[in-house]
Design a protein around this motif. Structure first.
Motif, PDB file in Angstrom:
ATOM      1  N   ASN A  29      -4.278  -2.878 -15.021  1.00 23.69           N
ATOM      2  CA  ASN A  29      -3.526  -2.644 -13.793  1.00 23.69           C
ATOM      3  C   ASN A  29      -2.078  -3.098 -13.909  1.00 23.69           C
ATOM      4  O   ASN A  29      -1.178  -2.430 -13.406  1.00 23.69           O
ATOM      5  CB  ASN A  29      -4.223  -3.302 -12.603  1.00 23.69           C
ATOM      6  N   CYS A  30      -1.843  -4.209 -14.577  1.00 22.88           N
ATOM      7  CA  CYS A  30      -0.457  -4.653 -14.810  1.00 22.88           C
ATOM      8  C   CYS A  30       0.296  -3.594 -15.615  1.00 22.88           C
ATOM      9  O   CYS A  30       1.446  -3.259 -15.308  1.00 22.88           O
ATOM     10  CB  CYS A  30      -0.428  -5.995 -15.534  1.00 22.88           C
ATOM     11  N   GLU A  31      -0.360  -3.051 -16.632  1.00 24.61           N
ATOM     12  CA  GLU A  31       0.268  -2.011 -17.452  1.00 24.61           C
ATOM     13  C   GLU A  31       0.548  -0.754 -16.631  1.00 24.61           C
ATOM     14  O   GLU A  31       1.619  -0.160 -16.742  1.00 24.61           O
ATOM     15  CB  GLU A  31      -0.613  -1.679 -18.663  1.00 24.61           C
ATOM     16  N   ALA A  32      -0.404  -0.344 -15.800  1.00 22.51           N
ATOM     17  CA  ALA A  32      -0.218   0.849 -14.962  1.00 22.51           C
ATOM     18  C   ALA A  32       0.924   0.639 -13.975  1.00 22.51           C
ATOM     19  O   ALA A  32       1.751   1.543 -13.765  1.00 22.51           O
ATOM     20  CB  ALA A  32      -1.512   1.180 -14.216  1.00 22.51           C
ATOM     21  N   LEU A  33       0.993  -0.546 -13.386  1.00 21.52           N
ATOM     22  CA  LEU A  33       2.067  -0.852 -12.440  1.00 21.52           C
ATOM     23  C   LEU A  33       3.423  -0.910 -13.143  1.00 21.52           C
ATOM     24  O   LEU A  33       4.441  -0.492 -12.586  1.00 21.52           O
ATOM     25  CB  LEU A  33       1.765  -2.168 -11.713  1.00 21.52           C
ATOM     26  N   ALA A  34       3.439  -1.396 -14.370  1.00 19.89           N
ATOM     27  CA  ALA A  34       4.688  -1.434 -15.145  1.00 19.89           C
ATOM     28  C   ALA A  34       5.125  -0.015 -15.520  1.00 19.89           C
ATOM     29  O   ALA A  34       6.317   0.311 -15.474  1.00 19.89           O
ATOM     30  CB  ALA A  34       4.509  -2.293 -16.387  1.00 19.89           C
ATOM     31  N   GLU A  35       4.184   0.833 -15.891  1.00 17.83           N
ATOM     32  CA  GLU A  35       4.503   2.221 -16.249  1.00 17.83           C
ATOM     33  C   GLU A  35       5.158   2.964 -15.089  1.00 17.83           C
ATOM     34  O   GLU A  35       6.011   3.816 -15.295  1.00 17.83           O
ATOM     35  CB  GLU A  35       3.250   2.973 -16.697  1.00 17.83           C
ATOM     36  N   GLU A  77       0.830  -1.204   0.000  1.00 22.21           N
ATOM     37  CA  GLU A  77       0.000   0.000   0.000  1.00 22.21           C
ATOM     38  C   GLU A  77       0.866   1.255   0.000  1.00 22.21           C
ATOM     39  O   GLU A  77       0.605   2.206  -0.740  1.00 22.21           O
ATOM     40  CB  GLU A  77      -0.954   0.013   1.206  1.00 22.21           C
ATOM     41  N   ASP A  78       1.919   1.260   0.836  1.00 22.79           N
ATOM     42  CA  ASP A  78       2.831   2.406   0.904  1.00 22.79           C
ATOM     43  C   ASP A  78       3.575   2.606  -0.410  1.00 22.79           C
ATOM     44  O   ASP A  78       3.792   3.733  -0.844  1.00 22.79           O
ATOM     45  CB  ASP A  78       3.847   2.218   2.039  1.00 22.79           C
ATOM     46  N   ILE A  79       3.948   1.502  -1.043  1.00 19.70           N
ATOM     47  CA  ILE A  79       4.661   1.577  -2.325  1.00 19.70           C
ATOM     48  C   ILE A  79       3.758   2.205  -3.386  1.00 19.70           C
ATOM     49  O   ILE A  79       4.199   3.048  -4.164  1.00 19.70           O
ATOM     50  CB  ILE A  79       5.149   0.177  -2.754  1.00 19.70           C
ATOM     51  N   ARG A  90      -4.563   2.970  -4.120  1.00 24.14           N
ATOM     52  CA  ARG A  90      -4.397   1.676  -3.457  1.00 24.14           C
ATOM     53  C   ARG A  90      -5.661   0.858  -3.659  1.00 24.14           C
ATOM     54  O   ARG A  90      -6.503   0.774  -2.781  1.00 24.14           O
ATOM     55  CB  ARG A  90      -4.133   1.873  -1.975  1.00 24.14           C
ATOM     56  N   THR A  91      -5.783   0.240  -4.822  1.00 17.61           N
ATOM     57  CA  THR A  91      -6.978  -0.554  -5.089  1.00 17.61           C
ATOM     58  C   THR A  91      -6.731  -2.007  -4.709  1.00 17.61           C
ATOM     59  O   THR A  91      -5.584  -2.478  -4.676  1.00 17.61           O
ATOM     60  CB  THR A  91      -7.380  -0.485  -6.573  1.00 17.61           C
TER      61      THR A  91
END
Length: 151
Positions: free
Chosen positions: A56-62, A5-7, A15-16
């Protein structure tokens, strides 16, 4: 160590529940496709769709929380958790099994790449292709090599 969550907050992401589940799955796994991640998280939340997991995977990778890779000849994008230290992989060309290996790049490789090729290394990624012990023992590796020679 910071919580997931902090990351997310530090990277200016909401934080979804979906993002936290995706990070938890990938934090302790080998690289996975969005479809494979979806299969692992949908049991925890049946409202999630494959497209939600992919976005979400794409957003986290970005944001640098996941790495994208297109290992193997199938061309599928796989995602892996962006650990502090790089993880290198061996990939079996026959059964497509992926497993981490402990190898080191030569000291000074970044400087060498810059001086020799004018290439600044941003993210070292090592993928070693070959045939695993099981495929070699069962003869599947030789069978696969034979098929590749025909192409």
């Amino acid at each position: 160590m910071a919580s997931l969550e902090d990351i997310l907050v530090k990277k200016h992401l909401k934080r979804t529940k979906a993002r936290i589940m995706i990070l938890k799955v990938l934090e302790k796994s080998l690289p996975l496709t969005a479809g494979e991640v979806y299969e692992l998280v949908r049991g925890k939340d049946t409202r999630l769709s494959l497209s939600t997991v992919y976005r979400n995977c794409e957003a986290l990778a970005e944001k640098g929380l996941l790495y994208r890779s297109t290992t193997m000849s199938d061309g599928l994008t796989r995602y892996e958790y962006a650990h502090d230290t790089p993880v290198y992989y061996a990939i079996c060309l026959s059964c497509h099994r992926i497993f981490p290996v402990d190898v080191d790049l030569e000291k000074g490789y970044r400087q060498h790449m810059d001086e020799e090729y004018g290439f600044e290394v941003a993210e070292p990624k090592v993928e070693i292709y070959g045939y695993c012990r099981e495929c070699r023992a069962s003869g599947k590796a030789e069978e696969h090599k034979g098929k590749m020679e025909l192409l």
